[in-house]
Design a protein around this motif. Structure first.
Motif, PDB file in Angstrom:
ATOM      1  N   GLN A 195     -16.612  60.187 -46.890  1.00  0.00           N
ATOM      2  CA  GLN A 195     -17.101  59.608 -45.450  1.00  0.00           C
ATOM      3  C   GLN A 195     -16.232  58.348 -45.034  1.00  0.00           C
ATOM      4  OE1 GLN A 195     -19.539  60.965 -43.849  1.00  0.00           O
ATOM      5  NE2 GLN A 195     -19.767  62.520 -45.414  1.00  0.00           N
ATOM      6  N   LYS A 196     -15.450  57.774 -45.947  1.00  0.00           N
ATOM      7  CA  LYS A 196     -14.505  56.603 -45.789  1.00  0.00           C
ATOM      8  C   LYS A 196     -15.317  55.462 -44.621  1.00  0.00           C
ATOM      9  CE  LYS A 196     -10.689  59.693 -46.329  1.00  0.00           C
ATOM     10  NZ  LYS A 196     -10.634  59.459 -47.782  1.00  0.00           N
ATOM     11  N   PRO A 197     -16.186  54.774 -45.219  1.00  0.00           N
ATOM     12  CA  PRO A 197     -16.821  53.939 -44.326  1.00  0.00           C
ATOM     13  C   PRO A 197     -15.911  52.912 -43.681  1.00  0.00           C
ATOM     14  CG  PRO A 197     -17.576  53.687 -46.510  1.00  0.00           C
ATOM     15  CD  PRO A 197     -17.019  54.849 -46.592  1.00  0.00           C
ATOM     16  N   MET A 252     -10.520  50.152 -53.955  1.00  0.00           N
ATOM     17  CA  MET A 252     -10.431  51.192 -52.871  1.00  0.00           C
ATOM     18  C   MET A 252      -9.835  50.848 -51.500  1.00  0.00           C
ATOM     19  SD  MET A 252     -14.198  52.850 -53.750  1.00  0.00           S
ATOM     20  CE  MET A 252     -13.571  54.853 -53.390  1.00  0.00           C
ATOM     21  N   GLY A 253      -9.568  49.595 -51.441  1.00  0.00           N
ATOM     22  CA  GLY A 253      -8.831  49.099 -50.343  1.00  0.00           C
ATOM     23  C   GLY A 253      -9.756  49.046 -48.956  1.00  0.00           C
ATOM     24  N   ILE A 254     -11.086  49.335 -48.913  1.00  0.00           N
ATOM     25  CA  ILE A 254     -11.862  49.183 -47.963  1.00  0.00           C
ATOM     26  C   ILE A 254     -12.451  47.887 -47.557  1.00  0.00           C
ATOM     27  CG2 ILE A 254     -14.376  50.227 -46.861  1.00  0.00           C
ATOM     28  CD1 ILE A 254     -13.723  52.398 -49.094  1.00  0.00           C
ATOM     29  N   PRO A 255     -12.375  47.466 -46.298  1.00  0.00           N
ATOM     30  CA  PRO A 255     -13.033  45.996 -45.912  1.00  0.00           C
ATOM     31  C   PRO A 255     -14.244  45.956 -46.550  1.00  0.00           C
ATOM     32  CG  PRO A 255     -12.180  47.252 -43.917  1.00  0.00           C
ATOM     33  CD  PRO A 255     -12.032  48.187 -44.921  1.00  0.00           C
ATOM     34  N   MET A 256     -14.523  44.632 -46.918  1.00  0.00           N
ATOM     35  CA  MET A 256     -15.615  44.433 -47.858  1.00  0.00           C
ATOM     36  C   MET A 256     -16.029  43.105 -47.673  1.00  0.00           C
ATOM     37  SD  MET A 256     -16.727  45.550 -51.758  1.00  0.00           S
ATOM     38  CE  MET A 256     -15.637  44.391 -52.518  1.00  0.00           C
ATOM     39  N   VAL A 257     -17.446  42.893 -47.951  1.00  0.00           N
ATOM     40  CA  VAL A 257     -18.140  41.344 -47.892  1.00  0.00           C
ATOM     41  C   VAL A 257     -19.165  41.438 -48.995  1.00  0.00           C
ATOM     42  CG1 VAL A 257     -19.717  39.847 -46.696  1.00  0.00           C
ATOM     43  CG2 VAL A 257     -18.258  41.129 -45.285  1.00  0.00           C
ATOM     44  N   LEU A 258     -18.686  40.402 -49.664  1.00  0.00           N
ATOM     45  CA  LEU A 258     -19.855  40.238 -50.988  1.00  0.00           C
ATOM     46  C   LEU A 258     -21.077  39.370 -50.744  1.00  0.00           C
ATOM     47  CD1 LEU A 258     -19.786  40.847 -54.186  1.00  0.00           C
ATOM     48  CD2 LEU A 258     -18.956  38.447 -54.453  1.00  0.00           C
ATOM     49  N   ALA A 259     -22.279  39.757 -50.775  1.00  0.00           N
ATOM     50  CA  ALA A 259     -23.341  39.220 -50.596  1.00  0.00           C
ATOM     51  C   ALA A 259     -23.922  38.761 -52.035  1.00  0.00           C
ATOM     52  CB  ALA A 259     -24.291  40.050 -50.013  1.00  0.00           C
ATOM     53  N   LEU A 260     -24.012  37.488 -52.019  1.00  0.00           N
ATOM     54  CA  LEU A 260     -24.619  36.882 -53.327  1.00  0.00           C
ATOM     55  C   LEU A 260     -26.031  36.568 -53.139  1.00  0.00           C
ATOM     56  CD1 LEU A 260     -22.081  34.068 -54.150  1.00  0.00           C
ATOM     57  CD2 LEU A 260     -22.207  36.244 -55.293  1.00  0.00           C
ATOM     58  N   ASN A 261     -26.874  37.702 -53.457  1.00  0.00           N
ATOM     59  CA  ASN A 261     -28.208  37.768 -53.284  1.00  0.00           C
ATOM     60  C   ASN A 261     -29.113  36.551 -54.529  1.00  0.00           C
ATOM     61  OD1 ASN A 261     -30.795  38.188 -52.113  1.00  0.00           O
ATOM     62  ND2 ASN A 261     -30.962  40.260 -53.321  1.00  0.00           N
ATOM     63  N   MET A 262     -30.214  36.301 -54.186  1.00  0.00           N
ATOM     64  CA  MET A 262     -31.084  35.401 -54.766  1.00  0.00           C
ATOM     65  C   MET A 262     -30.300  34.156 -55.407  1.00  0.00           C
ATOM     66  SD  MET A 262     -32.477  38.452 -57.583  1.00  0.00           S
ATOM     67  CE  MET A 262     -33.203  37.344 -58.545  1.00  0.00           C
ATOM     68  N   ALA A 305     -15.083  45.186 -40.771  1.00  0.00           N
ATOM     69  CA  ALA A 305     -14.979  46.569 -40.290  1.00  0.00           C
ATOM     70  C   ALA A 305     -14.294  46.637 -38.981  1.00  0.00           C
ATOM     71  CB  ALA A 305     -16.454  47.242 -40.103  1.00  0.00           C
ATOM     72  N   LYS A 306     -14.545  45.777 -37.686  1.00  0.00           N
ATOM     73  CA  LYS A 306     -13.976  46.006 -36.520  1.00  0.00           C
ATOM     74  C   LYS A 306     -12.395  45.701 -36.726  1.00  0.00           C
ATOM     75  CE  LYS A 306     -14.156  44.128 -31.956  1.00  0.00           C
ATOM     76  NZ  LYS A 306     -14.843  43.372 -31.190  1.00  0.00           N
ATOM     77  N   PHE A 307     -12.097  44.716 -37.574  1.00  0.00           N
ATOM     78  CA  PHE A 307     -10.730  44.328 -37.470  1.00  0.00           C
ATOM     79  C   PHE A 307      -9.898  44.852 -38.881  1.00  0.00           C
ATOM     80  CE2 PHE A 307     -12.542  41.080 -34.813  1.00  0.00           C
ATOM     81  CZ  PHE A 307     -11.665  41.373 -33.727  1.00  0.00           C
ATOM     82  N   LYS A 308     -10.491  45.836 -39.433  1.00  0.00           N
ATOM     83  CA  LYS A 308     -10.069  46.525 -40.743  1.00  0.00           C
ATOM     84  C   LYS A 308      -9.451  45.455 -41.856  1.00  0.00           C
ATOM     85  CE  LYS A 308      -9.249  50.620 -37.951  1.00  0.00           C
ATOM     86  NZ  LYS A 308      -8.165  51.696 -37.508  1.00  0.00           N
TER      87      LYS A 308
END
Length: 243
Positions: free
Chosen positions: A43-45, A70-80, A126-129
């Motif tokens: 799907q290449k999100p 994988m080179g996909i734009p990503m955000v790391l969410a530190l939960n808890m 995601a918008k600005f890749k």
């Protein structure tokens, strides 16, 4: 759950989000891993929100590294993060961002804290890749990882056109070749000569490292994780709940 679930982000009706099963690696050994991996590859999100348990960050960063490859734009969410702080620990978010090359946002899903900031960062990358700032975790200064570094780059050179034709991210495909991942090898559609050349490259690396292909790759990832965690994580006292 092994199913994916789709919906829109509240107050961002034009942004579709897919909730995928929780996994710890991109190796397709379980139903959850197959569903998640196939979705990302096919799907290449536009972007990934990678939610990790901040109280056990070492275990979660292994998947984070594979996703970054994988080179996909990503955000790391530190939960808890609230639990980490209440137990006397902390994570140096700015330093973690710098070492990983991706935005890092502390959140508490249970208390709905940090969610707006997380959504803002996710939509932005995601918008600005904005792809991850690094995909190479080899420390070429170390002899062991130096051999693996040369091995992965030789594999990338050999499979580049095949990976492009198969729609596979190059760095991800190369590390999966090292892992002897059957699905990736099948998708690459290599000739017999190319397959022999790859095995020769990997065999040379194993001899230089004194480790098999799986151990060499795992050691490279875990040594990077140790380096990141020692620079960014202040250990909390273990809570009764966590124990």
């Amino acid at each position: 759950t092994v199913d994916r679930k789709d919906g829109v982000i509240r107050s961002h009706s034009n942004a579709v989000i897919t909730d995928l099963p929780g996994i710890y690696s991109m190796s397709p050994y379980t139903g959850e891993e197959v569903v998640t991996r196939q979705f990302i590859l096919e799907q290449k999100p536009c972007g990934i929100i990678n939610i990790v348990d901040a109280t056990n960050i070492q275990r979660n960063l292994y998947l984070t590294m594979q996703l970054m490859e994988m080179g996909i734009p990503m955000v790391l969410a530190l939960n808890m993060m609230d639990e980490v702080l209440s137990n006397g620990g902390t994570i140096q978010v700015n330093r973690l961002e710098e070492m990983l090359g991706i935005p890092v946002v502390p959140i508490s899903a249970a208390k709905n804290e940090g969610i707006e900031e997380l959504v803002h960062h996710a939509i932005h990358v995601a918008k600005f890749k904005e792809r991850p700032g690094r995909q190479d975790f080899c420390d070429a200064d170390g002899d062991d990882n130096g051999a693996l570094h040369r091995c992965i780059h030789s594999i990338e050179h050999l499979i580049e056109s095949h990976a492009y034709a198969a729609g596979l991210p190059l760095r991800f495909a190369a590390t999966k070749v090292v892992e002897d991942d059957e699905l990736v090898l099948k998708a690459l559609n290599l000739s017999q000569d190319e397959s022999h050349a790859l095995e020769h490259i990997i065999s040379q690396m194993e001899q230089s490292c004194g480790k098999d292909r799986h151990a060499a790759l795992a050691d490279m990832r875990f040594s990077f994780i140790d380096k990141v965690c020692s620079a960014t994580v202040v250990k909390p006292h273990e809570s009764k709940e966590h124990a």
